[in-house]
Design a protein around this motif. Sequence first.
Motif, mmCIF file in Angstrom:
data_model
loop_
_atom_site.group_PDB
_atom_site.id
_atom_site.type_symbol
_atom_site.label_atom_id
_atom_site.label_comp_id
_atom_site.label_asym_id
_atom_site.label_seq_id
_atom_site.Cartn_x
_atom_site.Cartn_y
_atom_site.Cartn_z
ATOM 1 N N ILE A 1 72.304 114.250 -46.464
ATOM 2 C CA ILE A 1 73.927 113.929 -46.632
ATOM 3 C C ILE A 1 73.848 112.495 -46.100
ATOM 4 O O ILE A 1 73.397 112.451 -44.956
ATOM 5 N N VAL A 2 74.595 111.730 -46.591
ATOM 6 C CA VAL A 2 74.709 110.451 -46.286
ATOM 7 C C VAL A 2 76.191 110.120 -46.051
ATOM 8 O O VAL A 2 77.193 110.723 -46.785
ATOM 9 N N HIS A 3 76.737 109.567 -44.839
ATOM 10 C CA HIS A 3 78.209 109.168 -44.438
ATOM 11 C C HIS A 3 77.814 107.661 -44.210
ATOM 12 O O HIS A 3 77.172 107.374 -43.305
ATOM 13 N N VAL A 4 78.814 106.723 -44.983
ATOM 14 C CA VAL A 4 78.618 105.344 -44.562
ATOM 15 C C VAL A 4 80.151 105.111 -44.212
ATOM 16 O O VAL A 4 81.103 105.394 -44.699
ATOM 17 N N GLY A 5 80.180 104.836 -42.688
ATOM 18 C CA GLY A 5 81.438 104.263 -42.267
ATOM 19 C C GLY A 5 81.379 103.749 -40.817
ATOM 20 O O GLY A 5 80.703 104.343 -40.273
ATOM 21 N N GLY A 6 82.508 103.123 -40.376
ATOM 22 C CA GLY A 6 82.461 102.825 -39.146
ATOM 23 C C GLY A 6 82.886 104.051 -37.844
ATOM 24 O O GLY A 6 83.229 104.811 -38.441
ATOM 25 N N PHE A 7 82.325 103.736 -36.917
ATOM 26 C CA PHE A 7 82.536 104.798 -35.843
ATOM 27 C C PHE A 7 83.907 104.790 -35.219
ATOM 28 O O PHE A 7 84.031 104.142 -34.090
ATOM 29 N N SER A 8 84.880 105.235 -35.707
ATOM 30 C CA SER A 8 86.149 105.222 -35.382
ATOM 31 C C SER A 8 86.754 106.609 -35.554
ATOM 32 O O SER A 8 86.525 107.456 -36.353
ATOM 33 N N PHE A 9 87.957 106.890 -35.089
ATOM 34 C CA PHE A 9 88.594 108.142 -35.070
ATOM 35 C C PHE A 9 89.050 108.557 -36.287
ATOM 36 O O PHE A 9 88.908 109.753 -36.716
ATOM 37 N N GLU A 10 89.158 107.567 -37.189
ATOM 38 C CA GLU A 10 89.921 107.862 -38.348
ATOM 39 C C GLU A 10 88.674 108.555 -39.335
ATOM 40 O O GLU A 10 88.648 109.366 -40.397
ATOM 41 N N LYS A 11 87.288 107.999 -39.140
ATOM 42 C CA LYS A 11 86.330 108.593 -39.867
ATOM 43 C C LYS A 11 85.936 110.076 -39.401
ATOM 44 O O LYS A 11 85.172 110.707 -40.349
ATOM 45 N N ASN A 12 86.304 110.469 -38.217
ATOM 46 C CA ASN A 12 85.980 112.095 -37.940
ATOM 47 C C ASN A 12 84.595 112.362 -37.839
ATOM 48 O O ASN A 12 84.329 113.531 -38.596
ATOM 49 N N HIS A 13 83.913 111.616 -37.091
ATOM 50 C CA HIS A 13 82.483 112.007 -37.045
ATOM 51 C C HIS A 13 82.236 113.352 -36.451
ATOM 52 O O HIS A 13 81.313 114.125 -36.722
ATOM 53 N N LYS A 14 83.277 113.846 -35.360
ATOM 54 C CA LYS A 14 82.901 114.987 -34.770
ATOM 55 C C LYS A 14 83.253 116.147 -35.824
ATOM 56 O O LYS A 14 82.361 117.199 -35.628
ATOM 57 N N GLY A 15 84.163 115.924 -36.602
ATOM 58 C CA GLY A 15 84.567 117.014 -37.673
ATOM 59 C C GLY A 15 83.095 116.879 -38.492
ATOM 60 O O GLY A 15 82.819 118.130 -38.980
ATOM 61 N N LEU A 16 82.640 116.043 -38.793
ATOM 62 C CA LEU A 16 81.339 115.947 -39.760
ATOM 63 C C LEU A 16 80.313 116.795 -39.029
ATOM 64 O O LEU A 16 79.713 117.523 -39.615
#
Length: 360
Positions: free
Chosen positions: A186-201
């Motif tokens: 599984i790949v996710h590409v994006g900056g580590f900001s709140f909009e990208k929701n990494h914790k949800g991921l």
Amino acid sequence: MKILQLIHKPQNRGAETFACQISGHLKALGHQVKIVAIFEGNATLPYEGEIICLNASQGNRFLDLRGWRKLSKIISSYQPNVVQANAGDTLKYAVFSKIIFDWKAPILFRNASEVGRYLTSPFQKRYNSFLYRKIDWVASVSGVSERDLLEHFPFLKGKTEIIPIGLEIKKQESLVRLKPFSVKHIVHVGGFSFEKNHKGLLRILSLILEKVPQVHLHLVGDGPLKEEIELEVKKMKLESHVSFYGFVNNPLAFIDAADVLVLPSIIEGLPGVILEGMYCKTPVVAYNVGGISEIVNGDTGILVEKNEEQKFAEGVLKSINQPENVRIDNAYRMVVKRYMNEDIALKFVNSYEKIVTDEE
């Protein structure tokens, strides 16, 4: 025509990358382009010409007379037909420079998100209303972005249009083999900001691992919340299932090597990374936010309502176990037909010609 592209700073972010890519196409069409960055940055952007930096102070950006004057001098010397403001603080600098130093070029603002999400106080709305009343045209990245803008600032009606983000025609030269080899990726590409929701991921990943333990998540990108997410991975005991890469020059190679591309963002405009996934014929699973539903639907990918983490996990599992070739081919054809920068540059030219004619 002469176009001045104003960017926030040289950084590896969609708004700056797209402005540089479009500038290259505008030059290929015979137009002159000058790119000006407000703040310093160390990223190498996809543009062969010089990028001039105002060297403005971020701490003083609300009352930066020096920066506004420097921008006015560049505009006075260059005499552009259009000034295009591309996200960040660019609209603020363009508007105040024009008001105080009285240059005449029309301003086109590129609206790449949902501005209403960031209006948290009456003052912010009044302040943004003041800025928007000083511009000549808005190019919104999606229908949702345009509707959101008009809902909050209805006086812009008749001065907006939709011009989506696009892709470059790319040949995949540097291939990536994701490790470990024996799992699904599984790949996710994006900056580590709140909009990208990494914790949800990460929560979604935990749900997936309950069903299929042989899965690995690859996080490509950098940003202010990266250390916090690294700590969260350790807290959730997911270290053996998550890899961090920071910024990479070839994110397309990671997307191409993935079994599925995911985007569980809570705020988006029209993310180019999804188009890249479709271009690479990699299955896409995304939350239904911003303009994502304009490109992801039952025919082109899997769209999940925001924060429905269980359904998102199910969508990822379906994409991994039973990728649908018809859907993948539909998505690829859509991108090639509607979202390539060569064609999108022509849409900007049409906008420039319209507002220049109106000014005359």
